[in-house]
Design a protein around this motif. Structure first.
Motif, PDB file in Angstrom:
ATOM      1  N   VAL A 138       1.035  -1.263   0.311  1.00 47.61           N
ATOM      2  CA  VAL A 138      -0.291  -0.108   0.430  1.00 47.61           C
ATOM      3  C   VAL A 138       0.631   1.104   0.342  1.00 47.61           C
ATOM      4  O   VAL A 138       0.499   1.898  -0.390  1.00 47.61           O
ATOM      5  N   GLU A 139       2.281   1.348   0.541  1.00 43.72           N
ATOM      6  CA  GLU A 139       2.680   2.154   1.175  1.00 43.72           C
ATOM      7  C   GLU A 139       3.561   2.952  -0.717  1.00 43.72           C
ATOM      8  O   GLU A 139       3.511   4.176  -1.021  1.00 43.72           O
ATOM      9  N   VAL A 140       3.482   1.448  -1.339  1.00 48.49           N
ATOM     10  CA  VAL A 140       4.098   1.779  -2.679  1.00 48.49           C
ATOM     11  C   VAL A 140       3.108   1.879  -3.658  1.00 48.49           C
ATOM     12  O   VAL A 140       3.596   3.030  -4.203  1.00 48.49           O
ATOM     13  N   ALA A 141       2.034   1.689  -3.060  1.00 50.69           N
ATOM     14  CA  ALA A 141       0.507   1.912  -4.328  1.00 50.69           C
ATOM     15  C   ALA A 141       0.288   3.560  -4.473  1.00 50.69           C
ATOM     16  O   ALA A 141       0.774   4.178  -5.050  1.00 50.69           O
ATOM     17  N   LEU A 142       0.582   4.232  -3.025  1.00 52.32           N
ATOM     18  CA  LEU A 142      -0.071   5.274  -2.539  1.00 52.32           C
ATOM     19  C   LEU A 142       1.764   6.520  -3.402  1.00 52.32           C
ATOM     20  O   LEU A 142       0.395   8.052  -3.511  1.00 52.32           O
ATOM     21  N   THR A 190       4.055  -6.688  -8.029  1.00 52.24           N
ATOM     22  CA  THR A 190       4.489  -6.327  -8.850  1.00 52.24           C
ATOM     23  C   THR A 190       6.192  -4.935  -8.474  1.00 52.24           C
ATOM     24  O   THR A 190       5.986  -3.575  -8.805  1.00 52.24           O
ATOM     25  N   ASP A 191       6.901  -5.789  -7.576  1.00 54.18           N
ATOM     26  CA  ASP A 191       8.054  -5.112  -6.505  1.00 54.18           C
ATOM     27  C   ASP A 191       9.057  -5.266  -7.761  1.00 54.18           C
ATOM     28  O   ASP A 191      10.028  -4.672  -7.565  1.00 54.18           O
ATOM     29  N   GLY A 192       9.386  -5.807  -9.764  1.00 53.36           N
ATOM     30  CA  GLY A 192      10.114  -5.675 -10.517  1.00 53.36           C
ATOM     31  C   GLY A 192       9.578  -5.030 -11.248  1.00 53.36           C
ATOM     32  O   GLY A 192       8.911  -3.947 -10.586  1.00 53.36           O
ATOM     33  N   SER A 193      10.747  -5.212 -12.537  1.00 56.08           N
ATOM     34  CA  SER A 193      10.546  -3.180 -12.954  1.00 56.08           C
ATOM     35  C   SER A 193       9.066  -3.309 -14.002  1.00 56.08           C
ATOM     36  O   SER A 193       8.397  -4.316 -14.386  1.00 56.08           O
ATOM     37  N   VAL A 194       8.786  -2.053 -14.896  1.00 54.41           N
ATOM     38  CA  VAL A 194       7.453  -2.328 -15.237  1.00 54.41           C
ATOM     39  C   VAL A 194       7.608  -4.024 -16.384  1.00 54.41           C
ATOM     40  O   VAL A 194       6.704  -4.590 -16.101  1.00 54.41           O
ATOM     41  N   MET A 195       8.728  -4.062 -16.620  1.00 57.46           N
ATOM     42  CA  MET A 195       8.546  -5.113 -17.638  1.00 57.46           C
ATOM     43  C   MET A 195       9.239  -6.689 -17.795  1.00 57.46           C
ATOM     44  O   MET A 195       8.516  -7.468 -17.881  1.00 57.46           O
ATOM     45  N   GLU A 196       9.230  -6.607 -16.457  1.00 53.61           N
ATOM     46  CA  GLU A 196       9.679  -8.028 -15.344  1.00 53.61           C
ATOM     47  C   GLU A 196       8.116  -7.955 -15.784  1.00 53.61           C
ATOM     48  O   GLU A 196       7.789  -8.839 -15.484  1.00 53.61           O
ATOM     49  N   VAL A 197       7.064  -7.388 -14.691  1.00 54.80           N
ATOM     50  CA  VAL A 197       6.038  -7.491 -14.376  1.00 54.80           C
ATOM     51  C   VAL A 197       5.880  -8.390 -15.721  1.00 54.80           C
ATOM     52  O   VAL A 197       4.190  -9.210 -15.548  1.00 54.80           O
ATOM     53  N   GLN A 198       5.154  -7.272 -16.579  1.00 51.73           N
ATOM     54  CA  GLN A 198       4.682  -7.906 -17.771  1.00 51.73           C
ATOM     55  C   GLN A 198       5.474  -9.080 -18.588  1.00 51.73           C
ATOM     56  O   GLN A 198       3.746  -9.399 -18.804  1.00 51.73           O
ATOM     57  N   GLU A 199       6.369 -10.090 -18.088  1.00 54.82           N
ATOM     58  CA  GLU A 199       6.633 -10.680 -18.628  1.00 54.82           C
ATOM     59  C   GLU A 199       6.147 -11.318 -17.800  1.00 54.82           C
ATOM     60  O   GLU A 199       5.745 -13.058 -18.420  1.00 54.82           O
ATOM     61  N   LYS A 200       5.314 -11.416 -16.317  1.00 52.50           N
ATOM     62  CA  LYS A 200       5.002 -12.336 -15.843  1.00 52.50           C
ATOM     63  C   LYS A 200       3.677 -12.589 -16.620  1.00 52.50           C
ATOM     64  O   LYS A 200       3.146 -13.810 -16.277  1.00 52.50           O
TER      65      LYS A 200
END
Length: 219
Positions: A138-142, A190-200
């Motif tokens: 939540v802290e990261v999302a906010l 979603t703690d990785g990079s944007v593309m790491e999350v996308q690859e998953k």
């Protein structure tokens, strides 16, 4: 057969960007698809989205908020989702029925069984075969939401303005819902990079399409 995918997660989880990248990937594969969202992807939905997203949290009662969301969903299913499915297209929706359980149920404290019954009415039984839940502390999302707000002239949404305690209840709700339906729901951190999350996300969808025998040319 995988035809209906929903992407869920709390505010600031990075859904919008991930769905854009996923759409680019599916386009490159030549996958006939419809990318849609809730609320707001029908003429009625656009009007309802303004009511639901803009303003302060107290600008709508919990019950009013719920019925506006359900009205949007009922129209969404009948105007966008069901026609696309009948045409054999893959439908990818940014939010769907699980968001009502997470936000209005876990977040607002409304009765979950009541909400499930109302969802059945609104959806007419049209449910996804796969739901990807993007999970973010939540802290990261906010912090992400605040950063996005500082770079945009758009006002903070009603849900973002609810604060950390509300967002924690919503996050817990999504995780509990996913744990209860492991055959449908997959949680992606979603703690990785944007593309790491996308690859998953791409691997998850490819595996389901491959398992169904729909495509063998997974890239």
């Amino acid at each position: 057969m995988l035809r209906f995918v929903t992407i869920e997660g709390g505010d600031g989880s990075g859904k919008s960007r991930q769905i854009e990248l996923l759409d680019e990937y599916l386009d490159a594969r030549g996958e006939p698809r419809v990318l849609t969202r809730e609320p707001g992807d029908t003429p009625l939905g656009k009007k309802l989205r303004r009511l639901l997203v803009e303003g302060r949290p107290e600008s709508l009662s919990d019950e009013t908020e719920l019925f506006l969301i359900l009205a949007d969903r009922a129209q969404h299913v009948r105007e966008v989702i069901r026609p696309a499915l009948e045409q054999g297209k893959l439908v990818v929706s940014d939010r769907y029925a699980d968001s009502t359980l997470a936000y209005q149920g876990y977040g607002r404290g409304m009765d979950l069984e009541l909400l499930r019954g109302l969802n059945r009415v609104a959806t007419g039984g049209t449910m996804p075969e796969l739901t990807i839940v993007l999970d973010c502390p939540v802290e990261v999302a906010l912090a992400r939401a605040a950063d996005r707000g500082s770079r945009s002239t758009a006002p903070e949404s009603r849900f973002e303005a609810e604060g950390a305690a509300f967002q924690r209840r919503v996050r817990d709700g999504f995780l509990e819902l996913a744990a209860a339906e492991p055959s449908r729901c997959v949680v992606v951190q979603t703690d990785g990079s944007v593309m790491e999350v996308q690859e998953k996300m791409r691997r998850i969808i490819d595996e389901r399409l491959h398992a169904d025998g729909e495509r063998r040319d997974v890239r």
